[in-house]
Design a protein around this motif. Structure first.
Motif, PDB file in Angstrom:
ATOM      1  N   TRP A  35     -10.421 -18.616  61.909  1.00 36.93           N
ATOM      2  CA  TRP A  35     -11.070 -19.624  62.752  1.00 36.93           C
ATOM      3  C   TRP A  35     -12.265 -20.188  61.985  1.00 36.93           C
ATOM      4  CZ3 TRP A  35      -7.035 -20.043  65.148  1.00 36.93           C
ATOM      5  CH2 TRP A  35      -6.438 -19.068  65.922  1.00 36.93           C
ATOM      6  N   GLU A  59     -14.319 -25.770  60.745  1.00 34.84           N
ATOM      7  CA  GLU A  59     -13.553 -26.976  61.059  1.00 34.84           C
ATOM      8  C   GLU A  59     -12.652 -26.744  62.270  1.00 34.84           C
ATOM      9  OE1 GLU A  59     -15.011 -27.015  57.007  1.00 34.84           O
ATOM     10  OE2 GLU A  59     -13.708 -25.559  57.979  1.00 34.84           O
ATOM     11  N   HIS A  60     -12.038 -25.585  62.338  1.00 38.71           N
ATOM     12  CA  HIS A  60     -11.201 -25.259  63.500  1.00 38.71           C
ATOM     13  C   HIS A  60     -12.057 -25.182  64.762  1.00 38.71           C
ATOM     14  CE1 HIS A  60      -9.432 -22.408  66.374  1.00 38.71           C
ATOM     15  NE2 HIS A  60      -8.330 -23.078  66.107  1.00 38.71           N
ATOM     16  N   ASP A  61     -13.166 -24.479  64.672  1.00 36.37           N
ATOM     17  CA  ASP A  61     -14.056 -24.355  65.842  1.00 36.37           C
ATOM     18  C   ASP A  61     -14.513 -25.726  66.334  1.00 36.37           C
ATOM     19  OD1 ASP A  61     -13.793 -21.625  65.655  1.00 36.37           O
ATOM     20  OD2 ASP A  61     -15.849 -21.264  64.982  1.00 36.37           O
ATOM     21  N   ASP A  62     -14.725 -26.645  65.395  1.00 36.69           N
ATOM     22  CA  ASP A  62     -15.208 -27.973  65.772  1.00 36.69           C
ATOM     23  C   ASP A  62     -14.196 -28.744  66.614  1.00 36.69           C
ATOM     24  OD1 ASP A  62     -17.564 -27.409  64.457  1.00 36.69           O
ATOM     25  OD2 ASP A  62     -17.119 -28.652  62.707  1.00 36.69           O
ATOM     26  N   THR A  63     -12.935 -28.344  66.585  1.00 36.65           N
ATOM     27  CA  THR A  63     -11.934 -29.013  67.419  1.00 36.65           C
ATOM     28  C   THR A  63     -12.036 -28.579  68.878  1.00 36.65           C
ATOM     29  OG1 THR A  63     -10.166 -27.377  67.090  1.00 36.65           O
ATOM     30  CG2 THR A  63     -10.347 -29.166  65.452  1.00 36.65           C
ATOM     31  N   HIS A  64     -12.712 -27.477  69.135  1.00 35.88           N
ATOM     32  CA  HIS A  64     -12.877 -26.968  70.504  1.00 35.88           C
ATOM     33  C   HIS A  64     -14.177 -27.514  71.085  1.00 35.88           C
ATOM     34  CE1 HIS A  64      -9.410 -24.426  70.154  1.00 35.88           C
ATOM     35  NE2 HIS A  64      -9.896 -23.863  69.065  1.00 35.88           N
ATOM     36  N   ASP A  65     -14.173 -28.821  71.336  1.00 39.92           N
ATOM     37  CA  ASP A  65     -15.404 -29.497  71.755  1.00 39.92           C
ATOM     38  C   ASP A  65     -15.500 -29.733  73.258  1.00 39.92           C
ATOM     39  OD1 ASP A  65     -13.412 -31.385  71.887  1.00 39.92           O
ATOM     40  OD2 ASP A  65     -14.462 -32.887  70.691  1.00 39.92           O
ATOM     41  N   LYS A  66     -14.696 -29.010  74.016  1.00 39.80           N
ATOM     42  CA  LYS A  66     -14.732 -29.146  75.472  1.00 39.80           C
ATOM     43  C   LYS A  66     -15.183 -27.850  76.148  1.00 39.80           C
ATOM     44  CE  LYS A  66     -11.620 -33.019  75.560  1.00 39.80           C
ATOM     45  NZ  LYS A  66     -11.961 -33.307  74.214  1.00 39.80           N
ATOM     46  N   ARG A  81     -21.138 -24.529  66.718  1.00 43.42           N
ATOM     47  CA  ARG A  81     -20.381 -25.767  66.855  1.00 43.42           C
ATOM     48  C   ARG A  81     -21.258 -26.880  67.422  1.00 43.42           C
ATOM     49  NH1 ARG A  81     -18.807 -29.120  70.070  1.00 43.42           N
ATOM     50  NH2 ARG A  81     -19.544 -27.943  71.863  1.00 43.42           N
TER      51      ARG A  81
END
Length: 116
Positions: free
Chosen positions: A20, A23-30, A87
């Motif tokens: 993880w 960059e992957h964590d940054d996709t979880h922006d909700k 993030r």
């Protein structure tokens, strides 16, 4: 190892062993990581979720719900909170950098979102 070191080690495990990345964590922006942290923290209460029950607000697929012991779940929750804060910080720095760039000034944040 004190508890802060355990949280750091868990955060490291999430990044290295699970893959993880930032960059992957940054996709979880909700708020997904905050929700996951909340689920693990609630599972550490004396009245835990029943075995095999995935919390209704668990943000990911059922197979990713992997509760452990009460203490271990709290360490995991803390590491997920750290991931969410990291993030958020990266997103804030990126927004600031975009504003500067729009005015012709280039800022160069590092992989952690800190300005160099």
């Amino acid at each position: 190892m004190d508890v802060i070191d355990e949280i750091k080690a868990e955060r490291h495990r999430q990044r290295i062993d699970e893959g993880w990345t930032f960059e992957h964590d940054d996709t979880h922006d909700k708020g997904e990581m905050a929700l996951a942290a909340g689920c693990y923290a609630l599972n550490a209460a004396p009245e835990r979720f029943a075995d095999g029950v995935v919390p209704i607000f668990w943000p990911w697929a059922r197979e990713w719900w992997k509760p452990k012991s009460r203490r271990r779940d709290l360490v995991r929750a803390a590491a997920l909170i750290v991931a969410e804060i990291e993030r958020m910080d990266r997103a804030t720095v990126e927004r600031i950098a975009d504003k500067f760039e729009a005015n012709g000034v280039v800022l160069d944040p590092d992989a952690h979102g800190r300005l160099r």
